[in-house]
Design a protein around this motif. Structure first.
Motif, PDB file in Angstrom:
ATOM      1  N   LYS A 233      -3.715  -0.938  -9.450  1.00  0.00           N
ATOM      2  CA  LYS A 233      -2.707  -0.052  -9.999  1.00  0.00           C
ATOM      3  C   LYS A 233      -1.506  -0.869 -10.471  1.00  0.00           C
ATOM      4  O   LYS A 233      -0.926  -0.586 -11.525  1.00  0.00           O
ATOM      5  CB  LYS A 233      -2.278   0.915  -8.898  1.00  0.00           C
ATOM      6  CG  LYS A 233      -1.554   2.128  -9.398  1.00  0.00           C
ATOM      7  CD  LYS A 233      -1.401   3.137  -8.275  1.00  0.00           C
ATOM      8  CE  LYS A 233      -0.277   4.090  -8.601  1.00  0.00           C
ATOM      9  NZ  LYS A 233      -0.039   5.067  -7.541  1.00  0.00           N
TER      10      LYS A 233
ATOM     11  N   LEU B  56      -6.910  -0.795  -4.595  1.00  0.00           N
ATOM     12  CA  LEU B  56      -6.218   0.136  -5.473  1.00  0.00           C
ATOM     13  C   LEU B  56      -4.787  -0.318  -5.740  1.00  0.00           C
ATOM     14  O   LEU B  56      -4.311  -0.238  -6.876  1.00  0.00           O
ATOM     15  CB  LEU B  56      -6.216   1.549  -4.883  1.00  0.00           C
ATOM     16  CG  LEU B  56      -5.525   2.566  -5.789  1.00  0.00           C
ATOM     17  CD1 LEU B  56      -6.256   2.678  -7.121  1.00  0.00           C
ATOM     18  CD2 LEU B  56      -5.431   3.924  -5.145  1.00  0.00           C
TER      19      LEU B  56
ATOM     20  N   LYS C 170     -14.952  12.078  -0.118  1.00  0.00           N
ATOM     21  CA  LYS C 170     -13.888  12.905   0.466  1.00  0.00           C
ATOM     22  C   LYS C 170     -13.007  12.030   1.349  1.00  0.00           C
ATOM     23  O   LYS C 170     -13.464  11.063   1.922  1.00  0.00           O
ATOM     24  CB  LYS C 170     -14.503  14.033   1.293  1.00  0.00           C
ATOM     25  CG  LYS C 170     -15.205  15.075   0.444  1.00  0.00           C
ATOM     26  CD  LYS C 170     -14.223  16.017  -0.196  1.00  0.00           C
ATOM     27  CE  LYS C 170     -14.892  17.023  -1.098  1.00  0.00           C
ATOM     28  NZ  LYS C 170     -15.541  16.433  -2.287  1.00  0.00           N
ATOM     29  N   CYS C 171     -11.762  12.440   1.464  1.00  0.00           N
ATOM     30  CA  CYS C 171     -10.790  11.647   2.221  1.00  0.00           C
ATOM     31  C   CYS C 171     -11.159  11.589   3.706  1.00  0.00           C
ATOM     32  O   CYS C 171     -11.610  12.570   4.291  1.00  0.00           O
ATOM     33  CB  CYS C 171      -9.413  12.287   2.056  1.00  0.00           C
ATOM     34  SG  CYS C 171      -8.113  11.462   2.968  1.00  0.00           S
TER      35      CYS C 171
ATOM     36  N   ASP D  81     -16.674   8.431  -9.768  1.00  0.00           N
ATOM     37  CA  ASP D  81     -16.117   9.304  -8.752  1.00  0.00           C
ATOM     38  C   ASP D  81     -17.122  10.379  -8.328  1.00  0.00           C
ATOM     39  O   ASP D  81     -17.323  10.638  -7.162  1.00  0.00           O
ATOM     40  CB  ASP D  81     -14.821   9.927  -9.292  1.00  0.00           C
ATOM     41  CG  ASP D  81     -14.223  10.920  -8.312  1.00  0.00           C
ATOM     42  OD1 ASP D  81     -14.436  10.738  -7.112  1.00  0.00           O
ATOM     43  OD2 ASP D  81     -13.552  11.855  -8.765  1.00  0.00           O
TER      44      ASP D  81
ATOM     45  N   CYS E  68     -12.058   7.294  -0.726  1.00  0.00           N
ATOM     46  CA  CYS E  68     -11.412   7.767  -1.942  1.00  0.00           C
ATOM     47  C   CYS E  68     -10.923   6.670  -2.865  1.00  0.00           C
ATOM     48  O   CYS E  68     -11.230   6.653  -4.049  1.00  0.00           O
ATOM     49  CB  CYS E  68     -10.258   8.678  -1.573  1.00  0.00           C
ATOM     50  SG  CYS E  68      -9.164   7.979  -0.329  1.00  0.00           S
ATOM     51  N   GLN E  69     -10.183   5.692  -2.339  1.00  0.00           N
ATOM     52  CA  GLN E  69      -9.419   4.850  -3.256  1.00  0.00           C
ATOM     53  C   GLN E  69     -10.253   3.807  -3.990  1.00  0.00           C
ATOM     54  O   GLN E  69      -9.783   3.214  -4.956  1.00  0.00           O
ATOM     55  CB  GLN E  69      -8.250   4.206  -2.501  1.00  0.00           C
ATOM     56  CG  GLN E  69      -7.303   5.282  -1.982  1.00  0.00           C
ATOM     57  CD  GLN E  69      -5.960   4.736  -1.549  1.00  0.00           C
ATOM     58  OE1 GLN E  69      -5.843   3.574  -1.208  1.00  0.00           O
ATOM     59  NE2 GLN E  69      -4.950   5.585  -1.561  1.00  0.00           N
TER      60      GLN E  69
ATOM     61  N   SER F 116      -7.135   9.273   6.361  1.00  0.00           N
ATOM     62  CA  SER F 116      -6.144   8.233   6.136  1.00  0.00           C
ATOM     63  C   SER F 116      -5.271   8.016   7.370  1.00  0.00           C
ATOM     64  O   SER F 116      -5.762   8.094   8.494  1.00  0.00           O
ATOM     65  CB  SER F 116      -5.309   8.617   4.907  1.00  0.00           C
ATOM     66  OG  SER F 116      -4.403   7.606   4.598  1.00  0.00           O
TER      67      SER F 116
ATOM     68  N   ARG G  66     -11.359   6.251  -6.980  1.00  0.00           N
ATOM     69  CA  ARG G  66     -10.346   7.034  -7.685  1.00  0.00           C
ATOM     70  C   ARG G  66      -9.024   6.278  -7.702  1.00  0.00           C
ATOM     71  O   ARG G  66      -8.683   5.661  -6.697  1.00  0.00           O
ATOM     72  CB  ARG G  66     -10.147   8.393  -6.987  1.00  0.00           C
ATOM     73  CG  ARG G  66     -11.207   9.400  -7.292  1.00  0.00           C
ATOM     74  CD  ARG G  66     -10.772  10.777  -6.827  1.00  0.00           C
ATOM     75  NE  ARG G  66     -10.506  10.826  -5.402  1.00  0.00           N
ATOM     76  CZ  ARG G  66     -11.382  11.241  -4.484  1.00  0.00           C
ATOM     77  NH1 ARG G  66     -12.574  11.652  -4.839  1.00  0.00           N
ATOM     78  NH2 ARG G  66     -11.053  11.253  -3.212  1.00  0.00           N
TER      79      ARG G  66
ATOM     80  N   ALA H 274       0.814  -1.225   0.000  1.00  0.00           N
ATOM     81  CA  ALA H 274       0.000   0.000   0.000  1.00  0.00           C
ATOM     82  C   ALA H 274       0.842   1.267   0.000  1.00  0.00           C
ATOM     83  O   ALA H 274       2.057   1.218  -0.070  1.00  0.00           O
ATOM     84  CB  ALA H 274      -0.914  -0.007   1.215  1.00  0.00           C
ATOM     85  N   GLN H 275       0.149   2.387   0.145  1.00  0.00           N
ATOM     86  CA  GLN H 275       0.804   3.674  -0.090  1.00  0.00           C
ATOM     87  C   GLN H 275       2.036   3.924   0.764  1.00  0.00           C
ATOM     88  O   GLN H 275       2.993   4.521   0.295  1.00  0.00           O
ATOM     89  CB  GLN H 275      -0.193   4.794   0.089  1.00  0.00           C
ATOM     90  CG  GLN H 275      -1.045   4.629   1.306  1.00  0.00           C
ATOM     91  CD  GLN H 275      -1.646   5.949   1.689  1.00  0.00           C
ATOM     92  OE1 GLN H 275      -1.010   6.973   1.628  1.00  0.00           O
ATOM     93  NE2 GLN H 275      -2.900   5.920   2.074  1.00  0.00           N
TER      94      GLN H 275
END
Lengths: 167, 212, 311, 690
Positions: free
Chosen positions: C100, C96, C204-205, C179, C167-168, C208, C171, C57-58
């Motif tokens: 991705k 995501l 909306k976020c 979206d 969000c993810q 996180s 998007r 993940a991110q």
């Protein structure tokens, strides 16, 4: 595979050798772009020699084979981008022939990279320069086209019909 | 400031001799401070290939839920990258505020993946070690990655604990209450699972590290 | 872990690869419990990915993009090899990361090169055949609102809910739902009789990981969401991501402390609400695991005995 | 060929343009040694009168029968030299140009290699020109009438221009009134003329002009033929009212028994309703009502009392009317089908269709129009009057997610609407723009005027419009979130009304008409002009011209200019009465044709026919455009092409590659086989397959 490696047994590159590239450019897009490259003074290698045709769909496979036979180290076909053809879909006809031609020249022992088809719109002067440079660079890496391999094999071919490859 | 005083602040002077309050800072960018080759590094980075198309419309900043906390908005960050102001971009807090919610990506009329650029900047900031020490966001990333590298999976509990220890140990007390409630709800897993193919994965990771 | 129950018509059902991800095995355990319970009730066949690893993940992406992508590629390959080519990820971040990875490996030679250190080219090509599905996408497209409507047996005991997509999931790919004003969760819930409130902050976020790293900032983002949801008449928020659920559920006391406004509303996972409509037991759905709105949860779901006495 | 080739070669210095990089004397000297070359000269400006005289003198004195000019691109001066040949008594097609300026001197710096390349190009031209044959330019007759498709401002202007020149025009409009989009506008920028006031006289003129046949409610169904001789089938929809009888008194509309004005009025962008029988709009031309069979009870329920028929004193209603087809013959066609406003629903972030007070610029044109649904009062869908208005630029334009192009008129439209809204409502007006583009005449001045109107300007693309109030001051408002890129702040601006300045998209059915007419589209979907600069109204299909927004976004003045230009082209054709056919067309050598018909599907213009009795293919020279696809595709080598014959291309290749002296002088009467026959050997093929 073997065909490629036989072509790879090429002679040493002669001193001062530069590749000779014959470019068939369609009148409306690629040729206009090549003119524009001049107007914009986009200096590039002098290996390209352009032959103007009205449409890339006019490029007879024989033209390409003839160019290789007569000493071209590479052949470039410059067409309109898909959907842009001034004759509706001449470029897609060129593409169909191009795919077959690449296989044919490979069978003849010519590296397929020596034949390229590029979409170049009339405004893409920079693309003319970039394509010419890229192709020249590739051909310099490949060296002169060894005509001995395929010309001699063509001469000794048992097929009595000399024009069998036509069309 | 009177006009003659300002005239003395010539652009090639060294430290600005101004004692007045509020402090007046000279801000002038010389072209030699810009890293002209920097933008090129992003061109073939996945998602970043369209950076040069940015029209500075600001849709990214406007869509970003965190831009209001940023010292440099995403749009300005994009401009810094394009102009080659490397250290300014890497030092900005903004890149650490990004939560990768992709709002900027969805809003961008030029289809630039701003979120991927943020990742790229974060990576470069970590590589060149220009991020603030004890700043929790990079610490979290670091801990997360170490955990996954060794165990293959992450654990909320241990991740939070380690990150807090490294960034702000005092906050551990605050976390205890939350931890207790989660524990009661059966939502804390203290054991950490490893995965069987880990060795293989570690080998590949190492192989790549060596290659690089 | 696997799950399957023979469907009524006797045909061999499609089997899904189930990729839980790390969060769901921990703080988001109720998501797994309820999703798998819904699957059991509907006869959906699934198989947990063997030896799955973190999605990369991110946080991982922040340090090493290549390795992050390799982790996802590895999971995709396992899904391919298992023969169940639809990989269902309930966590939006996992979804995501997988999606991705697949996209970037297909589109970028450079990414292929990096991941190519880790697996042979044939495997890289194989993962193109894996379909990455978010749980919402799978529930909406493969099962659908009408099937839920037909199977719903129990009325919704509570008030209006606000669907929060985060969000993810939407998007940047917009494959789970669009979206701009997504509606699939709303449609599923309406199909089983849950009243939904429309609100503009669906994507909306949630803040996180900032709730942990930049606490004030992260908590305020959750606060704005909850405030607007309540303003639009919602008495609970339904989520499809363990991180969203965690942030909104766990930090309500912090929101109250920093703003003076009191919050105590339940934050549920989508399959918890759907499972309830299908008649599942409230403990089987993990409905007892909420931190906030515990009182409301008990009143709504814990049966007439406790609910009635709570008044 | 009767005579042996006698070739003259002329190398141009082009001032120093060529001679600075290419050793022109060396090129001429090299050419002198080539076969069949009788004279080779170089000169400062070959295209000057003196240069041309040099060529002409040699033709006469040395008996040249072929000419090679090594100079600039044939795009530029081929016509010049062809004319010179013709006036010296030589067929103009016995010329070949070698492009040593654009494609040599201008792109190279090394004198030696540039000179070598010039020699190669000249040698190729010499080999080629030896095989050129005299070609005759044939003429085709041109029908005098002109078809104009589309009755918007561009179509009307083109029609009137042609009609004023004394030629007959068929003007075909799909809607039941002419006027197009311009009829909807309130005022026009930058002069703020009332749109209808300047357009109405034109509409009337079209209706009354003796040289214009106006067909509304009609569509071009099929077009076939070629320049000078197009045949078109025009489908005329039933309007259920006799156009010649109705006087537009509207008594039928009042009498109609349909309950309420419930059908969205397309002209007012759905901001008002109409009945099933209606006048398209107040100033419609022709002023004739139409019946909408989709809602009229006579059609939907199989009957009503028909009070409309009862009140009509002229007995104009005709419920038995059916669509019919008109067939016309014209010499040229002007396409002026216009644009479609970008569908704002696609840009979901702006809430169009969700929030009632979000409007498109087209809707606002009607809203502020005195003849619009609110008689010019700015009353919102919820009945309120706005205190604050946000005008968002570039909606759907300059956006890779929607339309990547700039729609060119939106900045000015937005400024105009801001000015008018400010003037009429007294509201606070905020403009959100990315880049201000006010490049036309008087437009920058108008921008300055609006800047001083008190209108606020924020540079930034709006990310979203939403009714989420973060602050009590935003309650009940639409909030615009934007980064003010000038101040660097992210801002929230609460407004009562949002105006989305929508860009221009190609009409959704433009591709259908493109196929019907066989014209091209550029990548964006607008019709493609023959040359962006030098032939902006021509298309690649001779005799079909384009004008207005079907070619690309433009404002009214540009549309009218382009329409005038297209009309001039159509008039020129019509007046000349004949058309020169380029002799590059292909022809079938009947003896060689096997009748396999491989060529027929290759022809994009359907120019190849098959004659059953002889079993041979034939090419209609009038339809052939000379692309050569059939020539390359004919398996029997039976198709020959003027100026691009196989033999000529092979000769060009020989000249280019084989070096001096070893060129082919093959006969022009047959297909020249390549110097070396290429046949994949069994060995090579086999190994490739292994």
């Amino acid at each position: 595979m073997t065909a490629v490696s036989s072509a790879a047994k090429r002679q040493p590159v002669p001193e001062g050798w530069t590749p000779r590239i014959v470019a068939f450019f369609c009148h409306w897009c690629a040729y206009s772009a090549a003119d524009l490259a001049g107007v914009d003074r986009r200096t590039h290698c002098s290996d390209l020699r352009v032959i103007r045709v009205m449409c890339s769909g006019r490029v007879d496979p024989q033209f390409v084979l003839d160019a290789f036979a007569k000493g071209a180290d590479g052949v470039l076909i410059g067409a309109c981008h898909p959907g842009d053809c001034h004759y509706v879909d001449g470029n897609s006809k060129a593409l169909r022939r191009f795919v077959l031609l690449r296989r044919t020249i490979e069978a003849l022992g010519i590296e397929p990279e020596r034949l390229r088809l590029e979409g170049i719109s009339a405004s893409e002067a920079e693309r003319v320069r970039a394509v010419a440079e890229a192709m020249s660079e590739r051909l310099r890496a490949l060296g002169p086209l060894s005509r001995r391999a395929f010309v001699s094999s063509a001469e000794t071919a048992s097929d009595p019909n000399g024009e069998g490859a036509h069309g | 400031m009177r006009r003659d005083a300002r005239d003395k602040l010539s652009e090639d002077a060294g430290p600005v001799p101004v004692q007045s309050r509020p402090a007046i800072r000279r801000e002038l960018k010389l072209q030699r401070e810009a890293d002209g080759a920097w933008l090129g590094k992003f061109a073939d980075l996945p998602g970043c290939e369209r950076i040069a198309s940015c029209t500075q419309c600001g849709a990214c900043s406007a869509a970003c839920p965190l831009s209001i906390y940023m010292d440099v908005t995403p749009r300005r960050l994009m401009a810094l990258v394009r102009s080659g102001f490397r250290s300014e971009a890497l030092k900005s807090r903004s890149i650490w505020l990004c939560t990768s919610c992709y709002a900027c990506v969805a809003a961008c009329p030029q289809k630039i993946s701003v979120a991927d650029l943020m990742f790229a900047l974060k990576r470069e900031a970590i590589e060149t070690r220009v991020y603030p020490k004890r700043f929790a966001v990079p610490v979290l990333s670091d801990e997360f990655m170490n955990m996954v590298r060794t165990r293959g999976r992450s654990s909320d509990f241990w991740l939070a604990a380690r990150m807090t220890l490294r960034s702000s140990p005092a906050a551990l007390f605050g976390m205890a209450a939350i931890g207790w409630r989660l524990w009661r709800a059966g939502r804390l897993r203290l054991s950490m699972e490893g995965i069987h193919l880990l060795a293989e994965f570690q080998r590949a990771s190492l192989a790549r590290k060596d290659a690089a | 872990m696997t799950g399957s129950s023979a469907p009524a018509n006797g045909t061999k059902p499609k089997q899904y690869s189930y990729y839980p991800g790390c969060a769901i095995k921990g703080t988001g355990i109720a998501y797994e419990e309820s999703l798998l319970e819904v699957y059991r009730l509907l006869g959906v066949a699934w198989q947990e990915l063997t030896d799955w690893s973190c999605c990369g993940a991110q946080a991982y992406m922040t340090v090493d993009a290549g390795q992050s992508c390799m982790l996802s590629a590895r999971n995709l390959r396992i899904a391919y090899q298992s023969g169940s080519h639809d990989i269902v990820a309930p966590c939006s971040a996992c979804y995501l990361a997988l999606r991705k990875c697949k996209d970037y490996v297909e589109r970028y030679p450079r990414m292929r090169e990096v991941v190519g250190d880790f697996m042979p080219a044939s495997d890289l090509q194989a993962i193109a055949n894996v379909r990455v599905r978010h749980a919402l996408d799978m529930l909406y497209v493969d099962i659908g609102p009408s099937a839920f409507r037909a199977r719903a047996t129990r009325p919704w005991p509570g008030g209006k809910v606000a669907c929060y997509y985060g969000c993810q999931a939407v998007r940047p790919y917009s494959e789970v739902d669009r979206d701009g004003n997504p509606m699939r969760m709303d449609e599923l819930l309406e199909a089983v009789g849950v009243p939904v409130a429309q609100w503009p902050l669906k994507t909306k976020c949630c803040g996180s990981s900032h709730t942990g790293t930049l606490h004030e900032v992260g908590v305020r983002m959750g606060y704005l969401l909850l405030k607007e949801a309540v303003r639009r008449g919602a008495e609970a928020v339904i989520t499809i991501c363990p991180l969203c659920q965690f942030n909104l559920d766990v930090y309500q006391k912090d929101m109250t402390r920093s703003t003076g406004e009191s919050f105590d509303i339940p934050i549920l996972f989508l399959p918890q609400a759907l499972g309830w409509a299908l008649g599942a037991d409230h403990r089987a759905l993990g409905l007892h695991r909420g931190i906030s709105g515990a009182e409301t949860l008990r009143r709504w779901f814990a049966g007439p005995r406790e609910g009635a006495s709570d008044g | 060929m009767a005579d042996a080739p006698r070739i003259g070669v002329y190398v141009c210095h082009c001032g120093a343009n060529i001679s600075a990089t290419v050793d022109v004397a060396a090129v001429a000297a090299d050419a002198e040694s080539l076969p069949n070359v009788v004279a080779a000269r170089h000169y400062t400006y070959m295209c000057s009168d003196a240069g041309l005289a040099l060529v002409q003198a040699d033709i006469r004195e040395l008996g040249l029968n072929r000419v090679v000019v090594a100079a600039c691109s044939p795009h530029l001066h081929e016509p010049t030299f062809r004319r010179a040949l013709a006036s010296a008594g030589l067929n103009p097609h016995l010329l070949q140009m070698a492009n040593i300026r654009e494609q040599d001197a201008w792109i190279h710096t090394d004198r030696e290699s540039a000179t070598r390349k010039a020699c190669d190009l000249v040698r190729a031209a010499v080999h080629r020109v030896a095989l050129h044959t005299p070609l005759d330019i044939r003429k085709a007759a041109v029908r005098p009438d002109v078809l104009v498709i589309g009755g918007g401002i561009a179509g009307m202007h083109a029609a009137l221009t042609v009609a004023n020149a004394g030629k007959h025009v068929y003007l075909v409009e799909r809607e039941f009134s002419i006027g197009g989009q311009m009829a909807r506008y309130d005022k026009t920028f930058p002069t703020l003329d009332c749109s209808l006031c300047i357009q109405a006289p034109k509409m009337t003129a079209v209706r009354t002009h003796e040289n214009i046949t106006l067909w509304t409610g009609s569509e071009v169904e099929e077009v076939y033929g070629h320049v000078g001789d197009y045949r078109a089938r025009i489908r005329r929809r039933a309007r259920y009212v006799d156009e010649n009888l109705c006087v537009g008194c509207l008594q039928c509309v009042d009498a109609c028994c349909y309950d309420g004005d419930l059908i969205p009025d397309a002209f007012n962008m759905g901001l008002s309703g109409r009945k099933p029988i209606y006048l398209p709009f107040a100033h419609a031309v022709p002023t004739v009502v139409a019946v909408d069979p989709g809602s009229c009870l006579n059609f939907t329920r199989g009957g009503c009392d028909r009070p409309c028929t009862d009140v009509c004193g002229r007995d104009a209603l005709d419920f038995d009317q059916t669509p019919w087809v008109e067939e016309i013959e014209v010499g040229s066609i002007v396409v002026a089908t216009g644009f479609e406003p970008f569908d704002a629903r696609k840009a979901t972030e702006y809430g169009y269709g969700i929030y009632p007070n979000v409007y498109t610029s087209m809707e606002v044109e009607r809203l502020i129009n005195a003849s619009g649904p609110t008689a010019g009062e700015v009353i919102l869908r919820d009945g309120t009057r706005p205190q604050a208005i946000g005008v968002i630029y570039c909606v759907g334009s300059r956006d890779e997610r929607y339309n990547p192009w700039c729609s060119r008129v939106c900045c000015m439209t937005a400024l105009k609407l801001s000015h008018l809204l400010c003037e009429r409502t007294g509201a606070e007006v905020y403009n959100f723009y990315i880049d201000m583009r006010a490049a036309g005449k008087g437009q920058e001045e108008f921008y300055q005027r609006v800047l001083n109107d008190g209108v606020q300007f924020v540079r930034g693309k709006v990310a979203e419009v939403c009714d989420w109030a973060l602050d009590p001051s935003e309650e009940g408002k639409l909030v615009i979130r934007v980064e003010d890129t000038m101040t660097g702040y992210v801002r929230r601006v609460p407004v009562d009304m949002v105006v989305l300045t929508v860009g221009m998209s190609p009409r959704s059915d433009s591709d259908e008409l493109r196929r019907t007419l066989n014209v091209g589209c550029s990548g964006d979907g607008f019709y493609r002009e023959r040359h962006a600069k030098l032939a902006p109204v021509g298309t690649l299909t001779d005799g079909i011209f384009i004008a207005g927004c079907c070619q690309g976004p433009k404002d009214i003045s540009d549309s009218v200019s382009q329409a005038g230009s297209a009309a001039a082209e159509a008039i020129a054709l019509s007046v000349k009465g004949s058309y020169d056919l380029d002799p590059i067309t292909a022809r079938v050598v009947a003896e060689s044709c096997s009748g396999c018909r491989v060529c027929m599907p290759l022809c994009p213009f359907g120019a190849i026919g098959y004659a059953e009795p002889g079993g041979k293919c034939e090419i209609n020279a009038a339809l052939c455009t000379g692309c050569g696809a059939c020539v390359a595709g004919c398996p029997s080598g039976a198709i020959r092409q003027g100026m691009f014959d196989d033999a000529q291309v092979f000769a060009e290749l020989s000249g280019l590659l084989l070096g001096a002296g070893s060129g082919s002088s093959g006969s022009a009467s047959g297909r020249v086989p390549p110097a070396v026959s290429l046949q994949p050997s069994a060995e090579a093929t086999g190994s490739a397959l292994r």
